[in-house]
Design a protein around this motif. Sequence first.
Motif, PDB file in Angstrom:
ATOM      1  N   GLY A 190     -90.322  92.553 -20.909  1.00  0.00           N
ATOM      2  CA  GLY A 190     -90.836  92.482 -22.383  1.00  0.00           C
ATOM      3  C   GLY A 190     -90.974  94.062 -21.701  1.00  0.00           C
ATOM      4  O   GLY A 190     -92.070  94.553 -21.498  1.00  0.00           O
ATOM      5  N   ILE A 191     -90.241  94.613 -22.695  1.00  0.00           N
ATOM      6  CA  ILE A 191     -90.824  96.058 -22.883  1.00  0.00           C
ATOM      7  C   ILE A 191     -91.536  96.453 -24.886  1.00  0.00           C
ATOM      8  O   ILE A 191     -91.082  97.736 -25.132  1.00  0.00           O
ATOM      9  N   GLY A 192     -91.795  95.946 -25.068  1.00  0.00           N
ATOM     10  CA  GLY A 192     -92.012  95.862 -26.341  1.00  0.00           C
ATOM     11  C   GLY A 192     -93.244  96.962 -25.887  1.00  0.00           C
ATOM     12  O   GLY A 192     -93.780  97.753 -25.680  1.00  0.00           O
ATOM     13  N   ARG A 193     -94.756  96.700 -27.634  1.00  0.00           N
ATOM     14  CA  ARG A 193     -95.909  98.055 -27.058  1.00  0.00           C
ATOM     15  C   ARG A 193     -97.008  98.441 -26.126  1.00  0.00           C
ATOM     16  O   ARG A 193     -96.668  98.902 -25.399  1.00  0.00           O
ATOM     17  N   ILE A 194     -96.267  97.226 -25.350  1.00  0.00           N
ATOM     18  CA  ILE A 194     -97.211  96.887 -23.781  1.00  0.00           C
ATOM     19  C   ILE A 194     -96.603  97.018 -22.749  1.00  0.00           C
ATOM     20  O   ILE A 194     -96.520  97.859 -22.443  1.00  0.00           O
ATOM     21  N   GLY A 195     -95.630  96.066 -22.744  1.00  0.00           N
ATOM     22  CA  GLY A 195     -93.884  97.054 -21.485  1.00  0.00           C
ATOM     23  C   GLY A 195     -94.464  98.219 -21.541  1.00  0.00           C
ATOM     24  O   GLY A 195     -94.188  98.843 -20.847  1.00  0.00           O
ATOM     25  N   TYR A 212     -87.226  97.102 -16.706  1.00  0.00           N
ATOM     26  CA  TYR A 212     -87.722  96.461 -17.631  1.00  0.00           C
ATOM     27  C   TYR A 212     -86.312  95.602 -17.737  1.00  0.00           C
ATOM     28  O   TYR A 212     -84.828  95.337 -17.474  1.00  0.00           O
ATOM     29  N   PHE A 213     -86.775  94.225 -18.240  1.00  0.00           N
ATOM     30  CA  PHE A 213     -85.917  93.346 -18.644  1.00  0.00           C
ATOM     31  C   PHE A 213     -86.666  92.813 -20.000  1.00  0.00           C
ATOM     32  O   PHE A 213     -87.047  92.809 -20.846  1.00  0.00           O
ATOM     33  N   ASP A 214     -85.442  92.803 -20.730  1.00  0.00           N
ATOM     34  CA  ASP A 214     -86.238  92.482 -22.753  1.00  0.00           C
ATOM     35  C   ASP A 214     -84.625  92.688 -22.950  1.00  0.00           C
ATOM     36  O   ASP A 214     -83.663  93.482 -23.543  1.00  0.00           O
ATOM     37  N   TYR A 215     -84.212  91.621 -24.386  1.00  0.00           N
ATOM     38  CA  TYR A 215     -83.174  91.307 -24.842  1.00  0.00           C
ATOM     39  C   TYR A 215     -82.747  92.819 -26.060  1.00  0.00           C
ATOM     40  O   TYR A 215     -81.796  93.028 -26.596  1.00  0.00           O
ATOM     41  N   VAL A 231     -82.825  96.114 -16.410  1.00  0.00           N
ATOM     42  CA  VAL A 231     -81.619  95.689 -15.501  1.00  0.00           C
ATOM     43  C   VAL A 231     -81.245  94.280 -16.876  1.00  0.00           C
ATOM     44  O   VAL A 231     -82.268  94.044 -17.874  1.00  0.00           O
ATOM     45  N   GLU A 232     -79.831  93.619 -17.239  1.00  0.00           N
ATOM     46  CA  GLU A 232     -79.320  93.301 -17.617  1.00  0.00           C
ATOM     47  C   GLU A 232     -79.689  91.177 -17.505  1.00  0.00           C
ATOM     48  O   GLU A 232     -79.775  91.100 -18.472  1.00  0.00           O
ATOM     49  N   SER A 233     -80.391  91.296 -16.016  1.00  0.00           N
ATOM     50  CA  SER A 233     -80.612  90.038 -15.724  1.00  0.00           C
ATOM     51  C   SER A 233     -82.353  89.530 -15.269  1.00  0.00           C
ATOM     52  O   SER A 233     -82.296  90.812 -13.895  1.00  0.00           O
ATOM     53  N   LEU A 234     -82.418  88.742 -15.361  1.00  0.00           N
ATOM     54  CA  LEU A 234     -84.365  88.725 -14.695  1.00  0.00           C
ATOM     55  C   LEU A 234     -84.080  88.519 -13.553  1.00  0.00           C
ATOM     56  O   LEU A 234     -84.814  89.441 -13.588  1.00  0.00           O
ATOM     57  N   GLN A 235     -83.483  87.943 -12.126  1.00  0.00           N
ATOM     58  CA  GLN A 235     -83.895  87.647 -11.770  1.00  0.00           C
ATOM     59  C   GLN A 235     -82.962  88.506 -10.859  1.00  0.00           C
ATOM     60  O   GLN A 235     -83.551  88.920  -9.841  1.00  0.00           O
ATOM     61  N   GLU A 236     -82.012  89.674 -10.564  1.00  0.00           N
ATOM     62  CA  GLU A 236     -81.355  90.504 -11.019  1.00  0.00           C
ATOM     63  C   GLU A 236     -82.911  91.065 -10.521  1.00  0.00           C
ATOM     64  O   GLU A 236     -82.887  92.430  -9.749  1.00  0.00           O
ATOM     65  N   MET A 237     -83.362  92.046 -11.452  1.00  0.00           N
ATOM     66  CA  MET A 237     -84.027  92.773 -12.006  1.00  0.00           C
ATOM     67  C   MET A 237     -85.186  92.239 -10.403  1.00  0.00           C
ATOM     68  O   MET A 237     -86.195  92.649 -10.125  1.00  0.00           O
ATOM     69  N   VAL A 238     -85.960  90.289 -10.753  1.00  0.00           N
ATOM     70  CA  VAL A 238     -87.448  90.818 -10.330  1.00  0.00           C
ATOM     71  C   VAL A 238     -86.915  90.472  -8.832  1.00  0.00           C
ATOM     72  O   VAL A 238     -87.926  90.981  -8.073  1.00  0.00           O
ATOM     73  N   SER A 239     -85.567  90.579  -8.274  1.00  0.00           N
ATOM     74  CA  SER A 239     -84.847  90.563  -6.834  1.00  0.00           C
ATOM     75  C   SER A 239     -85.488  91.517  -6.523  1.00  0.00           C
ATOM     76  O   SER A 239     -85.616  92.235  -5.010  1.00  0.00           O
ATOM     77  N   GLN A 240     -85.633  92.947  -6.865  1.00  0.00           N
ATOM     78  CA  GLN A 240     -85.373  94.210  -6.633  1.00  0.00           C
ATOM     79  C   GLN A 240     -86.985  95.178  -6.449  1.00  0.00           C
ATOM     80  O   GLN A 240     -87.232  95.820  -5.866  1.00  0.00           O
ATOM     81  N   ALA A 241     -87.696  94.338  -7.731  1.00  0.00           N
ATOM     82  CA  ALA A 241     -89.013  94.914  -7.771  1.00  0.00           C
ATOM     83  C   ALA A 241     -90.266  94.332  -6.522  1.00  0.00           C
ATOM     84  O   ALA A 241     -90.569  93.399  -6.184  1.00  0.00           O
ATOM     85  N   ASP A 242     -90.862  95.596  -6.326  1.00  0.00           N
ATOM     86  CA  ASP A 242     -92.133  94.807  -5.715  1.00  0.00           C
ATOM     87  C   ASP A 242     -93.388  94.160  -6.132  1.00  0.00           C
ATOM     88  O   ASP A 242     -93.946  93.497  -5.453  1.00  0.00           O
TER      89      ASP A 242
END
Length: 396
Positions: A190-195, A212-215, A231-242
Amino acid sequence: MKPLKLLTNSTRHFSVNKPSNYKIVGVFYRGGVHAQEQPKLLGTVENQLGIRKWLEDQGHTFVVTDDKEPPNSTFDKEIVDADIIITTPFHPGYITRDRIAKAKKLKICVTAGIGSDHVDLNAANEKKIGVYEVTGSNVVSVAEHVVMTILNLVRNFVPSHEMVARGDWNVAAVAKNSYDLEGKVVATVGIGRIGERVLRRLKPFECKELLYFDYQQLPSEIEEEIGCRRVESLQEMVSQADVVTINCPLHEGTKGLFDKNLINKMKRGAWLVNTARGSICVAQDVAEALKSGQLSGYGGDVWPYQPAPSNHVWRSMYKLGQQDQGGNAMVPHMSGTSIDAQQRYAAGTKVILENWFQGRKQNHHDVICENGEYASKAYGERQKLVDKIKEFEAYK
Ligand code: NAD
């Protein structure tokens, strides 16, 4: 009294909802002695958003309670003939389909804060009940809390403090699980106001990457300014993040999103921060991931049901069951209810009510549902979300 019609150029239908004697029911947390000591604790039963006199001077009735558990609470009794319900996400009066069915006169629900998932929005739309929230009122407060929680977890602060408070001293025990944020990959769902505010605040920490992952995509100049990448896919993003921080609303597309399958796609030993809504994560799966070391830490302020039961697993979970290993930065739902935030959401609630009494158009950012439709993309674009989830299910 039947509302008078107001002529307007707007395509939406508005009415002058005045003069009338509306019954407004407020559900807030109890402040007790704290509400007396700090009159700016406006989101309490005692201080009532500072709007009682203003409402009563106009002839309205304002009933306020913290007693909200079904089926025989004050809230259940008062809702039956309520025209308006105001509640905060910190002590939410859950406005379920059942309660909506009983609230035959209900016209609008106002969230004094952000996040209207405590309302069954589909049921509200079916009855054309308006749902409004004070968008933006506490986004800075939450973003600051997220950054604090990330630092708390990554640096292993909580167990280190607990150690000195109980009179012990063992640097190795706490240092072995303490890292720098610099050079780590941080990702927001989510890259809204808080993200967006979280990533902006992290920029000076010189992280390796901000993802970030957001549509909804940020404009490229903003991405460049922050130095972040979609990042287009959520699982791809979380696999890269600490570190993963969750900053999206709770709805059908995000309920239980962080279950063991997604958590197992995260890097082993990553940290997860959730200040969005508790039910976005599966409580037991988080606790097991912390225990097994799949997660090094979990922190936030939101719980699946609030107040959380005294034996909720998130209260006392620790990595591998050893307190010095830390990993637990949970607090009660408080990030968005700082004293500064309370002034803003109290003032914003008054503006929403005033607009509604006068038949004026609401600030469009504050409208979640109106005239039987979703007005907010954050909740409304469900189909896109469902598609994303299906993609993810296929990947699993
Ligand atoms: P916002 O509407 O500005 O942003 C939400 C973003 O989430 C949007 O960009 C939307 O596109 C995105 N989104 C929706 N579903 C998604 C999904 N499945 N995956 C990825 N992105 C998705 O809202 P905000 O002001 O940033 O607040 C976000 C949430 O934070 C609120 O809905 C609320 O639940 C929570 N919140 C918590 C507190 C607190 O005190 N802990 C306070 C305020 C808000």
